[in-house]
Design an enzyme around this catalytic site. Structure first.
Site, PDB file in Angstrom:
ATOM      1  N   CYS A 118       0.782  -1.202  -0.084  1.00  0.00           N
ATOM      2  CA  CYS A 118       0.066   0.012  -0.112  1.00  0.00           C
ATOM      3  C   CYS A 118       1.058   1.230  -0.035  1.00  0.00           C
ATOM      4  O   CYS A 118       2.162   0.933   0.217  1.00  0.00           O
ATOM      5  CB  CYS A 118      -0.933   0.008   1.239  1.00  0.00           C
ATOM      6  SG  CYS A 118      -2.170   0.978   1.003  1.00  0.00           S
ATOM      7  N   CYS A 128      -4.036   6.246   0.020  1.00  0.00           N
ATOM      8  CA  CYS A 128      -3.332   4.788  -0.434  1.00  0.00           C
ATOM      9  C   CYS A 128      -2.915   4.996  -2.048  1.00  0.00           C
ATOM     10  O   CYS A 128      -2.600   3.860  -2.531  1.00  0.00           O
ATOM     11  CB  CYS A 128      -4.424   3.636  -0.387  1.00  0.00           C
ATOM     12  SG  CYS A 128      -4.920   3.593   1.350  1.00  0.00           S
ATOM     13  N   LYS A 197     -12.367  -4.900   1.006  1.00  0.00           N
ATOM     14  CA  LYS A 197     -11.947  -4.044   2.378  1.00  0.00           C
ATOM     15  C   LYS A 197     -12.659  -2.914   2.255  1.00  0.00           C
ATOM     16  O   LYS A 197     -12.934  -2.379   1.435  1.00  0.00           O
ATOM     17  CB  LYS A 197     -10.428  -3.838   1.923  1.00  0.00           C
ATOM     18  CG  LYS A 197      -9.882  -2.861   3.067  1.00  0.00           C
ATOM     19  CD  LYS A 197      -8.348  -2.518   2.822  1.00  0.00           C
ATOM     20  CE  LYS A 197      -8.134  -1.504   3.856  1.00  0.00           C
ATOM     21  NZ  LYS A 197      -6.533  -1.298   3.866  1.00  0.00           N
ATOM     22  N   ARG A 219     -11.200   7.478   3.410  1.00  0.00           N
ATOM     23  CA  ARG A 219     -10.876   6.473   2.300  1.00  0.00           C
ATOM     24  C   ARG A 219     -12.050   6.095   1.617  1.00  0.00           C
ATOM     25  O   ARG A 219     -12.157   4.941   1.095  1.00  0.00           O
ATOM     26  CB  ARG A 219     -10.111   5.525   2.851  1.00  0.00           C
ATOM     27  CG  ARG A 219      -8.871   5.615   3.687  1.00  0.00           C
ATOM     28  CD  ARG A 219      -7.805   4.335   3.505  1.00  0.00           C
ATOM     29  NE  ARG A 219      -6.791   4.638   4.684  1.00  0.00           N
ATOM     30  CZ  ARG A 219      -5.893   5.497   4.692  1.00  0.00           C
ATOM     31  NH1 ARG A 219      -5.666   6.381   3.953  1.00  0.00           N
ATOM     32  NH2 ARG A 219      -4.770   5.422   5.608  1.00  0.00           N
ATOM     33  N   LYS A 250     -11.857  -7.937   5.177  1.00  0.00           N
ATOM     34  CA  LYS A 250     -11.691  -7.090   6.251  1.00  0.00           C
ATOM     35  C   LYS A 250     -12.501  -6.036   6.416  1.00  0.00           C
ATOM     36  O   LYS A 250     -12.971  -5.281   5.563  1.00  0.00           O
ATOM     37  CB  LYS A 250     -10.319  -6.633   5.908  1.00  0.00           C
ATOM     38  CG  LYS A 250      -9.659  -5.642   6.573  1.00  0.00           C
ATOM     39  CD  LYS A 250      -8.338  -5.273   6.199  1.00  0.00           C
ATOM     40  CE  LYS A 250      -7.760  -3.968   6.856  1.00  0.00           C
ATOM     41  NZ  LYS A 250      -6.609  -3.318   6.520  1.00  0.00           N
ATOM     42  N   TYR A 315      -3.219  -9.671  15.301  1.00  0.00           N
ATOM     43  CA  TYR A 315      -2.175  -8.977  16.393  1.00  0.00           C
ATOM     44  C   TYR A 315      -2.088  -9.995  17.543  1.00  0.00           C
ATOM     45  O   TYR A 315      -1.013  -9.893  18.316  1.00  0.00           O
ATOM     46  CB  TYR A 315      -2.529  -7.788  16.781  1.00  0.00           C
ATOM     47  CG  TYR A 315      -2.817  -6.969  15.629  1.00  0.00           C
ATOM     48  CD1 TYR A 315      -1.605  -6.492  14.710  1.00  0.00           C
ATOM     49  CD2 TYR A 315      -4.151  -6.432  15.110  1.00  0.00           C
ATOM     50  CE1 TYR A 315      -1.620  -5.722  13.681  1.00  0.00           C
ATOM     51  CE2 TYR A 315      -4.197  -5.724  13.789  1.00  0.00           C
ATOM     52  CZ  TYR A 315      -2.954  -5.256  13.265  1.00  0.00           C
ATOM     53  OH  TYR A 315      -3.189  -4.478  12.129  1.00  0.00           O
TER      54      TYR A 315
HETATM   55  C1  PBG Z   1      -3.334  -0.191   4.671  1.00  0.00           C
HETATM   56  C2  PBG Z   1      -3.854  -0.736   5.477  1.00  0.00           C
HETATM   57  C3  PBG Z   1      -4.521  -0.431   6.949  1.00  0.00           C
HETATM   58  C4  PBG Z   1      -4.716  -1.835   7.403  1.00  0.00           C
HETATM   59  C5  PBG Z   1      -4.189  -2.645   6.728  1.00  0.00           C
HETATM   60  N1  PBG Z   1      -3.525  -2.069   5.738  1.00  0.00           N
HETATM   61  C6  PBG Z   1      -5.192   0.766   6.942  1.00  0.00           C
HETATM   62  C7  PBG Z   1      -6.225   1.369   6.372  1.00  0.00           C
HETATM   63  O1  PBG Z   1      -6.786   0.955   5.154  1.00  0.00           O
HETATM   64  O2  PBG Z   1      -6.350   2.711   6.733  1.00  0.00           O
HETATM   65  C8  PBG Z   1      -5.784  -1.952   8.590  1.00  0.00           C
HETATM   66  C9  PBG Z   1      -5.477  -2.899   9.518  1.00  0.00           C
HETATM   67  C10 PBG Z   1      -5.926  -2.823  11.082  1.00  0.00           C
HETATM   68  O3  PBG Z   1      -6.847  -1.862  11.325  1.00  0.00           O
HETATM   69  O4  PBG Z   1      -5.556  -3.702  11.740  1.00  0.00           O
HETATM   70  N2  PBG Z   1      -3.940   0.528   3.715  1.00  0.00           N
END
Ligand code: PBG
Length: 324
Positions: A118, A128, A197, A219, A250, A315
């Site tokens: 990203c 992004c 996502k 976003r 996600k 995590y």
């Molecule tokens: C990068 C990305 C994000 C996450 C994973 N890759 C943040 C976003 O899209 O703002 C989020 C992961 C998390 O909240 O644990 N684009």
């Protein structure tokens, strides 16, 4: 008179285990690591207790410790010193993620190293992709961004990444990355696409951890609307057409219906991302004595598996590995 009783099979732990439908294994887990170029020793992420920004050496040690717990895969995020409007450090040969990949592959050669592709962590504005910003109005350019994402993917593969995981949500990025990897001789490097996502409030703590919050706007012009399930299926279908090898949904908990539909419809290797906010909620409640952290976390992991996940990015991976 027949007595219809479901409780007969719940009487003892052994009976329950004989009829258990879903199983969680340590091989299901992917462990995210934050590697920072700005620090000289680990810095805790305040909103994610137990999670740290790590130096390259610490990331290699953490990966080795995770391997010792039975975890076979890590997912890397980078925090560079220098950000700019073309995210140069995202595809720099000696960028922070590229360094971390090499260090981890040297320390634990068998570890499957996945890199998040990203641009947000590397862009001065935190979006992004390449952005045109006028006050509050942000326009993120799709096709111009593809070239940079493809470059980042190739540089990760050159550093030794085993799987490339694009998370930017630009249209056509899986195809652009596949072509670039193939042209560079990485025909055998798989792509795990963050296919569905959503533009989620649950990413809040991550943006602290990765220092990737957008400076202006949000976003929602590229990540999905949380209201849309059918559109998620179209996103996944397109990524598969573009040759994604694995797909991801996600966040996780609030999107179990999407996970289920994606697995039922496509039967692809399917990952779910147990995101930062989901992790933080349980940590915070447990710290207050309001929830049992272990029982709650294990129930969530099992729910992901039951809903169709083959892989879980979390995590809590090291805790879960030790609790299993
Ligand atoms: C990068 C990305 C994000 C996450 C994973 N890759 C943040 C976003 O899209 O703002 C989020 C992961 C998390 O909240 O644990 N684009």
């Amino acid at each position: 008179m027949l007595s219809r009783r479901l409780r007969r099979l719940r009487a003892t732990p052994a009976l329950r285990s004989l009829v258990r439908e879903t199983h969680l294994a340590v091989s299901d887990l992917i462990y995210p690591l934050f590697v920072s170029e700005r620090i000289t020793s680990r810095v805790p992420v305040a909103s994610m207790p137990g999670v740290f920004q790590l130096t390259v050496e610490e990331a290699a040690r953490e990966a080795a410790a995770a391997w010792g717990d039975g975890i076979q895969s890590v997912l890397l995020f980078g925090i560079p010193v220098k950000k700019d409007e073309l995210a140069h450090q995202a595809y720099a040969e000696n960028g922070i993620v590229q360094q971390a990949v090499r260090a981890i592959k040297t320390a634990v050669p068998q570890m499957v190293v996945i890199t998040d592709v990203c641009l947000c962590e590397y862009m001065s504005h935190g979006h992004c992709g390449i952005a045109q910003i006028e006050g509050d109005h942000v326009k993120v350019l799709n096709d111009d961004s593809l070239e940079l994402l493809a470059r980042a993917a190739v540089s990760h593969a050159e550093a030794g990444a085993d799987i490339i995981a694009p998370s930017d949500m630009m249209d056509g990025r899986v195809e652009a990355i596949r072509e670039a990897l193939d042209d560079a001789g990485f025909e055998n490097t798989p792509i795990m696409s963050y296919a569905a996502k959503f533009a989620s409030a649950f990413y809040g703590p991550f943006r602290d951890a990765a220092d990737s919050a957008p400076q202006a706007g949000d976003r929602r012009s590229y990540q999905m609307d949380p209201a849309n399930g059918r559109e998620a299926l179209r996103e996944v279908a397109l990524d598969i057409e573009e040759a994604a090898d694995m797909v991801m949904v996600k966040p996780g908990l609030a999107y179990l219906d999407i996970l289920w539909r994606v697995k039922e419809r496509f039967e692809m290797p399917t990952a779910v991302y147990h995101v930062s906010g989901e992790y933080a909620m349980v940590k915070a409640a447990a710290a207050n004595g309001w929830l049992d952290e272990r029982a709650t976390t294990m129930e969530v992991m099992l729910a992901f598996k039951r809903a169709g996940a083959d892989l879980i990015v979390t995590y809590a991976a090291r805790d879960v590995a030790q609790w299993l």
